[in-house]
Motif scaffolding. Structure first.
Motif, PDB file in Angstrom:
ATOM      1  N   VAL A 192       0.800  -1.234   0.000  1.00 21.27           N
ATOM      2  CA  VAL A 192       0.000   0.000   0.000  1.00 21.27           C
ATOM      3  C   VAL A 192       0.830   1.280   0.000  1.00 21.27           C
ATOM      4  CG1 VAL A 192      -1.943  -1.156   1.108  1.00 21.27           C
ATOM      5  CG2 VAL A 192      -0.332   0.117   2.511  1.00 21.27           C
TER       6      VAL A 192
ATOM      7  N   SER B 297       4.430   3.370  -1.611  1.00 19.88           N
ATOM      8  CA  SER B 297       5.381   3.325  -2.726  1.00 19.88           C
ATOM      9  C   SER B 297       6.795   3.733  -2.298  1.00 19.88           C
ATOM     10  CB  SER B 297       4.901   4.229  -3.860  1.00 19.88           C
ATOM     11  OG  SER B 297       4.739   5.542  -3.395  1.00 19.88           O
TER      12      SER B 297
ATOM     13  N   PRO C 212       7.782  -0.360   0.922  1.00 19.28           N
ATOM     14  CA  PRO C 212       7.171  -1.126  -0.186  1.00 19.28           C
ATOM     15  C   PRO C 212       7.863  -2.480  -0.356  1.00 19.28           C
ATOM     16  CG  PRO C 212       8.561   0.642  -1.026  1.00 19.28           C
ATOM     17  CD  PRO C 212       8.559   0.780   0.454  1.00 19.28           C
TER      18      PRO C 212
ATOM     19  N   PRO D  33       2.548  -3.638  -7.625  1.00 17.13           N
ATOM     20  CA  PRO D  33       2.116  -2.248  -7.480  1.00 17.13           C
ATOM     21  C   PRO D  33       2.271  -1.509  -8.800  1.00 17.13           C
ATOM     22  CG  PRO D  33       4.268  -2.560  -6.448  1.00 17.13           C
ATOM     23  CD  PRO D  33       3.837  -3.892  -6.955  1.00 17.13           C
TER      24      PRO D  33
ATOM     25  N   VAL E 197      -1.149   2.113  -6.335  1.00 18.05           N
ATOM     26  CA  VAL E 197      -0.786   2.607  -5.006  1.00 18.05           C
ATOM     27  C   VAL E 197      -1.295   4.039  -4.848  1.00 18.05           C
ATOM     28  CG1 VAL E 197       1.162   3.065  -3.448  1.00 18.05           C
ATOM     29  CG2 VAL E 197       1.261   1.145  -5.031  1.00 18.05           C
TER      30      VAL E 197
END
Lengths: 150, 117
Positions: free
Chosen positions: A70, A72, A104, B75, B115
């Protein structure tokens, strides 16, 4: 990499209201200003991390941490509880300073460990300084971190 | 967020945590910092519970892709899949339903998670 470089005033809460471990995790995660589903996913991961073993490292400090999709980039939030909270720490004392670190999953795991190590080191310095319990306002708090890291 | 995507994200985070908890180099480094990682069984139970929440089709894909790549969700940061570093088609990257619909990377097959900025 220094803790003072990772912390921003918006991610500091010097007056945590919760009286439980789970409540503190929720308050810390809120500081990251994530969407609700991302917040819930992160909380699940942090709770699992606590089941693995408490992140209360003693001397009044807890450093909840995990790697999660969730975020970065390495993200840190700081909380202070005036009363202290039972965090199942190694020394069985209550924790009053909390450093949440979320990194991350991508990238070199060594970078995450280095960041975690730096934060743990800075947190120990801070716990030994009496001013940490009384300093008012996030900006002054960051100033104190900078002073201690010099 | 798509409920199955939420489960996949939680699963991926747990898988990574299990891997780290079983890695002697990581546990040694974390142990020196004062972190205990003793209860790996609880993580395995959480993993099983999460796997049981996946639909049969997604569970099949999860088993297949994690066996090959060690993870299932990538991601997406600035329009790029961060598993294979290939750009996501702009029509998908700009879609209103991203994270609400399960999208997969056309190149590596990972499920995609955009994200928060």
């Amino acid at each position: 990499m220094k803790l003072s470089e990772l912390v921003t005033a918006k991610r500091i809460n010097l007056d945590l209201k919760s009286t439980t471990k789970d409540g503190v995790l929720e308050e810390l995660v809120k500081l990251l200003r994530l969407s609700k589903p991302a917040r819930e996913a992160l909380l699940k991961t942090l709770r699992s991390r606590e089941e693995l073993g408490s992140t209360g490292v003693g001397k009044g400090i807890a450093i909840p941490h995990c790697r999660s999709l969730v975020v970065s980039e390495v993200t840190v939030a700081v909380g202070r509880s005036k009363k202290g909270i039972s965090f199942k720490s190694m020394d069985k004392k209550c924790a009053f300073l909390f450093f949440l670190i979320v990194a991350p999953p991508v990238g070199d795991p060594a970078d995450y460990l280095i960041a975690l190590g730096k934060v743990a080191q800075a947190a120990r310095l801070m716990s030994a300084d009496k001013r940490i319990k009384s300093v008012k306002g996030p900006k002054k708090f960051i100033g104190l971190i900078e002073e201690l890291e010099r | 967020m798509n409920p199955q995507l939420q489960v996949l994200i939680a699963l991926q985070d747990i898988l990574l945590m299990i891997r780290e908890a079983k890695d002697p180099t990581q546990t040694k480094a974390l142990g020196k910092m004062g972190f205990k990682m003793t209860n790996v069984e609880s993580l395995e139970n959480t993993r099983e519970n999460l796997e049981n929440q996946l639909s049969p089709a997604i569970l099949r894909e999860y088993s297949r892709v994690t066996k090959r790549h060690g993870r299932i969700v990538a991601p997406v940061i600035r329009g790029t899949c961060h598993a294979c570093f290939v750009r996501i088609p702009s029509a998908i990257d700009a879609a209103d339903d991203r994270n609400k619909t399960l999208y997969r990377c056309e190149n590596c097959g990972m499920y995609l998670y955009w994200v928060d900025k």
